[in-house]
Structure formats: structure tokens, C-alpha cells
Design a protein around this motif. Structure first.
Motif, PDB file in Angstrom:
ATOM      1  N   GLU A  90       1.358 -27.349  -0.266  1.00 41.36           N
ATOM      2  CA  GLU A  90       1.053 -28.443   0.654  1.00 41.36           C
ATOM      3  C   GLU A  90       2.153 -29.512   0.633  1.00 41.36           C
ATOM      4  OE1 GLU A  90      -1.300 -28.313   2.912  1.00 41.36           O
ATOM      5  OE2 GLU A  90      -1.713 -26.319   2.085  1.00 41.36           O
ATOM      6  N   ASP A  91       2.701 -29.789  -0.556  1.00 43.80           N
ATOM      7  CA  ASP A  91       3.823 -30.733  -0.634  1.00 43.80           C
ATOM      8  C   ASP A  91       5.013 -30.217   0.163  1.00 43.80           C
ATOM      9  OD1 ASP A  91       2.370 -32.407  -2.269  1.00 43.80           O
ATOM     10  OD2 ASP A  91       3.398 -31.837  -4.120  1.00 43.80           O
ATOM     11  N   ALA A  92       5.303 -28.924   0.021  1.00 48.49           N
ATOM     12  CA  ALA A  92       6.438 -28.325   0.717  1.00 48.49           C
ATOM     13  C   ALA A  92       6.245 -28.379   2.229  1.00 48.49           C
ATOM     14  CB  ALA A  92       6.632 -26.884   0.255  1.00 48.49           C
ATOM     15  N   LEU A  93       5.050 -28.062   2.686  1.00 48.70           N
ATOM     16  CA  LEU A  93       4.781 -28.114   4.123  1.00 48.70           C
ATOM     17  C   LEU A  93       4.918 -29.542   4.657  1.00 48.70           C
ATOM     18  CD1 LEU A  93       1.770 -25.646   4.530  1.00 48.70           C
ATOM     19  CD2 LEU A  93       4.063 -25.418   5.529  1.00 48.70           C
ATOM     20  N   GLU A  94       4.431 -30.510   3.890  1.00 51.92           N
ATOM     21  CA  GLU A  94       4.528 -31.901   4.321  1.00 51.92           C
ATOM     22  C   GLU A  94       5.987 -32.332   4.437  1.00 51.92           C
ATOM     23  OE1 GLU A  94       3.732 -35.786   5.479  1.00 51.92           O
ATOM     24  OE2 GLU A  94       2.489 -33.970   5.513  1.00 51.92           O
ATOM     25  N   LEU A  95       6.801 -31.994   3.451  1.00 47.09           N
ATOM     26  CA  LEU A  95       8.224 -32.358   3.502  1.00 47.09           C
ATOM     27  C   LEU A  95       8.929 -31.671   4.671  1.00 47.09           C
ATOM     28  CD1 LEU A  95       9.493 -32.391  -0.196  1.00 47.09           C
ATOM     29  CD2 LEU A  95       9.435 -34.308   1.411  1.00 47.09           C
ATOM     30  N   ALA A 140      16.547 -34.643  -2.797  1.00 47.84           N
ATOM     31  CA  ALA A 140      15.975 -35.292  -3.981  1.00 47.84           C
ATOM     32  C   ALA A 140      14.456 -35.191  -3.954  1.00 47.84           C
ATOM     33  CB  ALA A 140      16.420 -36.751  -4.049  1.00 47.84           C
ATOM     34  N   ALA A 141      13.867 -35.319  -2.762  1.00 44.50           N
ATOM     35  CA  ALA A 141      12.418 -35.222  -2.647  1.00 44.50           C
ATOM     36  C   ALA A 141      11.937 -33.812  -2.985  1.00 44.50           C
ATOM     37  CB  ALA A 141      11.983 -35.603  -1.235  1.00 44.50           C
ATOM     38  N   TRP A 142      12.663 -32.794  -2.505  1.00 45.47           N
ATOM     39  CA  TRP A 142      12.285 -31.413  -2.824  1.00 45.47           C
ATOM     40  C   TRP A 142      12.393 -31.158  -4.327  1.00 45.47           C
ATOM     41  CZ3 TRP A 142      10.148 -27.658   0.204  1.00 45.47           C
ATOM     42  CH2 TRP A 142      10.094 -27.926   1.586  1.00 45.47           C
ATOM     43  N   THR A 143      13.431 -31.688  -4.946  1.00 43.34           N
ATOM     44  CA  THR A 143      13.591 -31.523  -6.389  1.00 43.34           C
ATOM     45  C   THR A 143      12.431 -32.178  -7.139  1.00 43.34           C
ATOM     46  OG1 THR A 143      15.999 -31.462  -6.170  1.00 43.34           O
ATOM     47  CG2 THR A 143      15.111 -31.947  -8.349  1.00 43.34           C
ATOM     48  N   ALA A 144      12.005 -33.358  -6.661  1.00 42.35           N
ATOM     49  CA  ALA A 144      10.883 -34.055  -7.291  1.00 42.35           C
ATOM     50  C   ALA A 144       9.594 -33.255  -7.142  1.00 42.35           C
ATOM     51  CB  ALA A 144      10.725 -35.448  -6.681  1.00 42.35           C
ATOM     52  N   ALA A 165      15.899 -26.015  -3.921  1.00 39.88           N
ATOM     53  CA  ALA A 165      15.479 -27.274  -3.301  1.00 39.88           C
ATOM     54  C   ALA A 165      16.050 -27.442  -1.900  1.00 39.88           C
ATOM     55  CB  ALA A 165      15.909 -28.450  -4.184  1.00 39.88           C
ATOM     56  N   SER A 166      17.248 -26.915  -1.661  1.00 41.05           N
ATOM     57  CA  SER A 166      17.892 -27.118  -0.361  1.00 41.05           C
ATOM     58  C   SER A 166      17.552 -26.028   0.654  1.00 41.05           C
ATOM     59  CB  SER A 166      19.408 -27.182  -0.534  1.00 41.05           C
ATOM     60  OG  SER A 166      19.914 -25.951  -1.030  1.00 41.05           O
ATOM     61  N   ALA A 167      16.954 -24.926   0.207  1.00 42.96           N
ATOM     62  CA  ALA A 167      16.730 -23.788   1.091  1.00 42.96           C
ATOM     63  C   ALA A 167      15.839 -24.097   2.303  1.00 42.96           C
ATOM     64  CB  ALA A 167      16.150 -22.619   0.292  1.00 42.96           C
ATOM     65  N   PRO A 168      14.677 -24.746   2.140  1.00 44.80           N
ATOM     66  CA  PRO A 168      13.809 -24.934   3.309  1.00 44.80           C
ATOM     67  C   PRO A 168      14.458 -25.738   4.434  1.00 44.80           C
ATOM     68  CG  PRO A 168      12.586 -25.288   1.284  1.00 44.80           C
ATOM     69  CD  PRO A 168      14.020 -25.210   0.902  1.00 44.80           C
ATOM     70  N   VAL A 169      15.121 -26.856   4.097  1.00 44.27           N
ATOM     71  CA  VAL A 169      15.743 -27.673   5.139  1.00 44.27           C
ATOM     72  C   VAL A 169      16.949 -26.954   5.738  1.00 44.27           C
ATOM     73  CG1 VAL A 169      16.909 -29.856   5.619  1.00 44.27           C
ATOM     74  CG2 VAL A 169      14.866 -29.827   4.192  1.00 44.27           C
ATOM     75  N   ALA A 170      17.667 -26.175   4.926  1.00 40.25           N
ATOM     76  CA  ALA A 170      18.785 -25.398   5.454  1.00 40.25           C
ATOM     77  C   ALA A 170      18.284 -24.385   6.482  1.00 40.25           C
ATOM     78  CB  ALA A 170      19.526 -24.694   4.324  1.00 40.25           C
TER      79      ALA A 170
END
Length: 207
Positions: A90-95, A140-144, A165-170
């Protein structure tokens, strides 16, 4: 000694130099980007708004794209609140939904325009993707979020890796850049999280 190249100023106004002048230039460039996009960003217009001349700008940035990248990083350095739902998914989907909202907004159009304008200039592309000066970025947010998942026992200690951490936004960025869509459907975001991100996390569960 006053900074050379500062433009005409009001009588009695102090001559700006150093960081003060640079701040005025970046503020002016950010305003132009917000109002007119990358196409409207010219050294002449930025100099006019900043109350300086082009020489003062060129001493700091070699061209309008480099200036645009610096100005965009200023716009992007806004506080990002890290979600804490108690669930990594859920955190990942929100970000990812927040990033999607940004990319489908005028700010996203500016970023895509800068990436296109940067073309084959690797240092500018790297600067666009690098964390902002305050470190409060999506990466940084994904890492957190990953760190919290480790603390809950939901992920292994090796999960908070920069590549993970960078994969989803990439992947989200790739959807915009290769497909040219105005907004990425939520079903695609769910697929990125469920089919790629979470398997990457679980694959590093052994550290």
C-alpha cells in the motif's frame, strides 16, 4: 567587489552578487517554466525578470537547458511526505500514484520537455534524475518505505537497495517517455508494484 554583469537596477538599490543574484536568476527561470514551459524558457526573458543581463546567467549556466534543469530541481525540491500504511504494497502504491499525479501535471510536462531538450547530454540527464539538495526526493521516500518494511519483518535486510528503490519511478517514467500517454492508468501502477517491485524486494530477502 561587486559582481560584474548585474543588470540595470533602481537608483539606490544594492548591487546583487553571488548567491543572491543566483537565487534571483533561478526564481525567474522557475517562473518562466511554470508559465511558458521549456519552449518559453529563454535567456533574454530570464534576464529581464531577474533584473540582470545574459552574461551573468551564462557565467553560471552554459545554455538555457542547463538553466532549466537547475530551475526545475528548485521546483521539485518540495517536501514529500512518506506514507506509512503498515503495508509495503500500500505504501508503494501510494508513492507511485503521487509520482503519476506529478508526471501528469504541468510539472511533469516540464520535466519531459527538459529530458527531450537535454538529448545526448548525460550530465544534464543525470542531474535531472539525481536527488535534490535537501535529499527529500521520491527515491529517499522509497528507501524509507523499504526500511520500514524491513523493520516490520515484511522484507529482508537487503531490500533497501538504491536500484530497488528507484525501479518503480523509472518504470513509470518509461511509460510516459515511450508511450506518450497523458496519464498512466492505475492498473499499470498496480502491475509495476505487484509484478516487478514486490518480486524484486522478495528476491533480496536474503540480504
Amino acid at each position: 567587489m561587486p559582481e560584474a554583469g548585474d543588470g540595470p537596477r533602481r537608483a539606490g538599490a544594492p548591487r546583487r552578487r553571488g548567491a543572491v543574484l543566483e537565487e534571483a536568476i533561478l526564481q525567474a527561470a522557475a517562473e518562466v517554466l511554470r508559465e511558458s514551459g521549456v519552449a518559453g524558457l529563454t535567456m533574454d526573458e530570464v534576464a529581464r525578470r531577474a533584473g540582470t543581463n545574459k552574461n551573468a546567467i551564462y557565467r553560471r549556466w552554459p545554455n538555457r537547458v542547463a538553466l532549466g534543469v537547475a530551475a526545475y530541481r528548485r521546483l521539485a525540491a518540495e517536501e514529500i511526505t512518506v506514507p506509512d500504511t503498515g503495508s509495503l504494497r500500500e505504501d508503494a502504491l501510494e508513492l507511485l500514484r503521487r509520482a503519476n499525479s506529478t508526471w501528469s501535471s504541468p510539472y511533469g510536462e516540464i520535466l519531459r520537455g527538459l529530458i527531450a531538450a537535454a538529448g545526448g547530454t548525460p550530465e544534464l540527464l543525470t542531474e535531472l534524475r539525481a536527488p535534490a539538495a535537501d535529499g527529500d526526493t521520491y527515491e529517499a521516500a522509497w528507501t524509507a518505505v523499504l526500511g520500514r518494511a524491513v523493520a516490520r519483518g515484511e522484507a529482508g535486510p537487503g531490500a533497501p537497495h538504491p536500484r530497488v528503490a528507484s525501479a518503480p519511478v523509472a518504470l513509470l517514467r518509461n511509460e510516459y517517455m515511450t508511450r506518450g500517454v497523458p496519464v498512466v492508468p492505475d492498473a499499470v501502477l498496480i502491475e509495476i508494484v505487484d509484478e516487478i517491485f514486490l518480486p524484486l524486494v522478495h528476491g533480496r530477502s536474503g540480504g
